[in-house]
Design a protein around this motif. Structure first.
Motif, PDB file in Angstrom:
ATOM      1  N   ARG A 232      -3.257 -29.746 -15.336  1.00 42.18           N
ATOM      2  CA  ARG A 232      -3.102 -28.526 -14.536  1.00 42.18           C
ATOM      3  C   ARG A 232      -3.634 -28.801 -13.138  1.00 42.18           C
ATOM      4  N   ASP A 233      -2.763 -28.631 -12.169  1.00 41.14           N
ATOM      5  CA  ASP A 233      -3.114 -28.850 -10.760  1.00 41.14           C
ATOM      6  C   ASP A 233      -3.594 -27.534 -10.152  1.00 41.14           C
ATOM      7  N   TYR A 234      -4.536 -27.599  -9.227  1.00 43.87           N
ATOM      8  CA  TYR A 234      -4.994 -26.410  -8.480  1.00 43.87           C
ATOM      9  C   TYR A 234      -4.491 -26.560  -7.044  1.00 43.87           C
ATOM     10  N   THR A 246      -2.266 -26.314  -0.716  1.00 46.39           N
ATOM     11  CA  THR A 246      -2.748 -27.602  -0.208  1.00 46.39           C
ATOM     12  C   THR A 246      -2.016 -28.696  -0.988  1.00 46.39           C
ATOM     13  N   GLY A 247      -2.410 -29.941  -0.736  1.00 45.17           N
ATOM     14  CA  GLY A 247      -1.844 -31.038  -1.528  1.00 45.17           C
ATOM     15  C   GLY A 247      -2.341 -31.019  -2.963  1.00 45.17           C
ATOM     16  N   GLY A 248      -3.360 -30.222  -3.252  1.00 46.82           N
ATOM     17  CA  GLY A 248      -3.959 -30.178  -4.600  1.00 46.82           C
ATOM     18  C   GLY A 248      -5.465 -30.382  -4.475  1.00 46.82           C
ATOM     19  N   PHE A 295       9.940 -38.953 -13.466  1.00 47.62           N
ATOM     20  CA  PHE A 295       9.850 -37.548 -13.902  1.00 47.62           C
ATOM     21  C   PHE A 295       8.404 -37.086 -13.939  1.00 47.62           C
ATOM     22  N   TYR A 296       7.907 -36.722 -12.789  1.00 45.73           N
ATOM     23  CA  TYR A 296       6.654 -35.970 -12.734  1.00 45.73           C
ATOM     24  C   TYR A 296       7.136 -34.543 -12.480  1.00 45.73           C
ATOM     25  N   VAL A 297       7.112 -33.768 -13.548  1.00 47.09           N
ATOM     26  CA  VAL A 297       7.780 -32.471 -13.507  1.00 47.09           C
ATOM     27  C   VAL A 297       6.751 -31.347 -13.471  1.00 47.09           C
ATOM     28  N   SER A 313       9.343 -38.031  -8.048  1.00 47.58           N
ATOM     29  CA  SER A 313       9.710 -39.344  -8.598  1.00 47.58           C
ATOM     30  C   SER A 313       8.580 -40.357  -8.426  1.00 47.58           C
ATOM     31  N   ARG A 314       7.371 -39.907  -8.693  1.00 46.36           N
ATOM     32  CA  ARG A 314       6.169 -40.720  -8.433  1.00 46.36           C
ATOM     33  C   ARG A 314       5.026 -40.123  -9.226  1.00 46.36           C
ATOM     34  N   PRO A 315       3.897 -40.827  -9.304  1.00 46.19           N
ATOM     35  CA  PRO A 315       2.744 -40.203  -9.972  1.00 46.19           C
ATOM     36  C   PRO A 315       2.205 -39.036  -9.166  1.00 46.19           C
ATOM     37  N   GLY A 316       1.665 -38.038  -9.846  1.00 42.88           N
ATOM     38  CA  GLY A 316       1.090 -36.884  -9.160  1.00 42.88           C
ATOM     39  C   GLY A 316      -0.282 -37.213  -8.599  1.00 42.88           C
ATOM     40  N   ASP A 317      -0.611 -36.579  -7.513  1.00 48.08           N
ATOM     41  CA  ASP A 317      -1.950 -36.676  -6.923  1.00 48.08           C
ATOM     42  C   ASP A 317      -2.474 -35.255  -6.812  1.00 48.08           C
ATOM     43  N   PRO A 318      -3.425 -34.806  -7.597  1.00 53.60           N
ATOM     44  CA  PRO A 318      -4.413 -35.590  -8.345  1.00 53.60           C
ATOM     45  C   PRO A 318      -4.082 -35.854  -9.806  1.00 53.60           C
ATOM     46  N   GLU A 319      -2.922 -35.484 -10.299  1.00 53.06           N
ATOM     47  CA  GLU A 319      -2.709 -35.510 -11.754  1.00 53.06           C
ATOM     48  C   GLU A 319      -2.830 -36.891 -12.394  1.00 53.06           C
ATOM     49  N   ILE A 320      -2.412 -37.965 -11.677  1.00 52.29           N
ATOM     50  CA  ILE A 320      -2.499 -39.269 -12.349  1.00 52.29           C
ATOM     51  C   ILE A 320      -3.964 -39.705 -12.475  1.00 52.29           C
TER      52      ILE A 320
HETATM   53  N1  GLY Z   1      -0.103 -32.433  -7.175  1.00 51.81           N
HETATM   54  C1  GLY Z   1       0.998 -32.279  -6.335  1.00 51.81           C
HETATM   55  C2  GLY Z   1       1.751 -33.506  -6.044  1.00 51.81           C
HETATM   56  O1  GLY Z   1       1.375 -34.610  -6.367  1.00 51.81           O
HETATM   57  O2  GLY Z   1       2.819 -33.376  -5.466  1.00 51.81           O
END
Ligand code: GLY
Length: 471
Positions: A232-234, A246-248, A295-297, A313-320
């Motif tokens: 879960r991203d904030y 924001t970007g997260g 697929f970062y959905v 089409s890439r890893p999530g930031d901060p999710e990865i």
């Molecule tokens: N967490 C948002 C992104 O990576 O696009």
């Protein structure tokens, strides 16, 4: 696959803390002796420390990245690209064709992040139910402002004013306008629409999706996908989601594959939808152009079921950063498997993780202006690793190591701390302890993974708001 124990050279294209997490995970390989070749936006102190060769390419220009690879191609076994810009600009196509170095990221054709309109059309073909109501406004379709305005009004008459207005191309979260947040009248909405449309971009207007968000990520070798746990991203600045996008600002992961406000069947539905998209793009055999994390959905669990907010089409930031610290597999092996087309299921430890970002004072509207010292000292946070061991990770992002030997915050998210624990509360406390021990003029959200925030999501789902019942 490379022979175990052998030296492996890996190119990492870096923007932000996400790449530090990738380098950290690769450097922990027990099977390979890894040497890093880093093409970086700036002298990220973590990356500089780990790199055999480090080059700064502020605009991450594909040609310059390719020159760096060409000059080191005899030492580089493969490359991995973290940010979207080079992927969209075809870094895989260019590097692979000019140097022969295999890249882990989709080709330009499959950088589906490039167009929000194409994403909606793709979903329309394979899982239309995951789309909100939407309408595309192509430039070519209208000859005057009054004509396009009439068309916008007509669509709002059909679906109501509660919409999101989006530029077709990615704009780093900017450009998207949402009813209630960015405009509260049709005139204001049209002003926002025009600011995008008049710049030459096609525009997407879609039904505003209300619900609870989850981020789904997966590795892909072109033949199959290997799914990763939900996070879960904030996205908003300020506690309780009261600030601007924001970007997260941080993210959490539970100690299982789905989030505390979800049930296993919600997760199964996500997997079902992503598989449909994958099969649509892969066809019946294999499509190695999809290799990487195509697929970062971003899902929204709404009253009308699981909807897709967007696909990256890439890893999530901060999710990865939530996932890599608890990956059980050797990440270098996973990368070789993606390249060789024999990816198997990846496993994560049954641990929770919480990522908290510390960001500059003027990031996210916390201060209008900050003109003070930008020096940031992470040594206090690193010292805590004696106490927490691998359960605390510190990943510098938008910060720079300068000639004076000190590190300084730049404009975007400065550094994140990742806490790893048996549950979210434990992981959160470790992450926050790391943040508290950073010396520098930065701020952070204090409620990433906080019980009140999670319970709010749980209540909203339990009340049936997002499972098709009236609240
Ligand atoms: N967490 C948002 C992104 O990576 O696009």
């Amino acid at each position: 696959m490379g022979k175990e124990g052998e030296r492996v050279g890996i190119l990492v294209i870096s923007y932000g803390s996400r790449a530090a997490a990738v380098i950290d995970a690769l450097s922990r390989s027990e099977n390979y002796d890894v040497r890093f070749y880093v093409a970086d936006k700036q002298r990220n102190p973590f990356n500089v420390r780990h790199a055999a060769k480090h080059v700064v390419i502020p605009d991450l220009d594909v040609g310059k990245i390719c020159d760096f690879v060409e000059a080191n191609k005899n030492e580089i076994d493969f490359g991995i690209c973290c940010p979207e810009k080079p992927i969209i600009e075809g870094v895989r196509d260019v590097v692979e064709s000019k140097t022969g170095v295999a890249m882990i990221c989709p080709t330009k054709k499959y950088a589906i992040e490039e167009s929000k309109i194409s994403q909606r059309q793709l979903l329309g073909e394979c899982c239309a139910g995951a789309n909100p109501e939407f309408k595309v406004f192509h430039h070519a379709g209208y000859s005057s402002v009054s004509e396009v305005k009439r068309a916008v009004w007509g669509f709002l008459d059909e679906i109501g004013n509660e919409v999101a207005v989006k530029p077709d191309k990615p704009a780093a979260g900017k450009g998207v306008g949402v009813w209630g947040d960015h405009f509260t009248s049709r005139e204001q909405l049209f002003e926002h629409f025009s600011s995008i449309f008049d710049s030459g971009s096609d525009v997407l207007i879609e039904e505003k999706m209300e619900g609870e968000e989850s981020s789904f990520q997966a590795f892909c070798d072109g033949k199959r996908i290997s799914v990763l746990p939900d996070t879960r991203d904030y996205k908003r600045a300020f506690d309780a989601d009261l600030g601007q996008n924001t970007g997260g600002m941080g993210s959490y992961k539970d100690n299982k594959d789905w989030l505390p406000f979800m049930e296993e069947k919600d997760r199964e539905e996500e997997e079902r939808l992503v598989l449909k998209i994958f099969k649509k793009l892969r066809g019946n055999g294999s499509n190695e152009e999809l290799r990487g994390m195509p697929f970062y959905v971003a899902f929204m669990h709404t009253a009308k079921g699981a909807k897709i907010l967007e696909i990256n089409s890439r890893p999530g930031d901060p999710e990865i950063q939530n996932v890599l610290p608890v990956l059980k597999n050797d990440f270098v092996d996973v990368c070789f498997r993606m390249i060789e087309g024999n990816l198997s299921r990846v496993e994560c430890e049954a641990k929770a993780t919480v990522v908290t970002y510390a960001v500059p004072m003027d990031y996210g509207g916390y201060r209008e202006k900050y003109s003070g010292d930008k020096r940031v000292d992470l040594s206090g946070a690193y010292a805590l690793q004696e106490k927490y061991g691998d359960n605390l990770r510190i990943y510098p992002g938008s910060m720079e190591l300068r000639e004076d030997g000190h590190t300084y915050a730049l404009g975007s998210r400065t550094v994140c701390t990742v806490g790893v624990g048996e549950n979210i509360a434990e992981a959160r406390e470790i992450s926050l302890d790391g943040i508290r021990n950073i010396d520098g003029a930065l701020w952070n959200r204090g409620d990433i993974g906080a019980e009140y925030h999670i319970q709010r999501s749980v209540r909203r789902m339990e009340r049936g708001a997002f499972r098709g019942l009236e609240v």
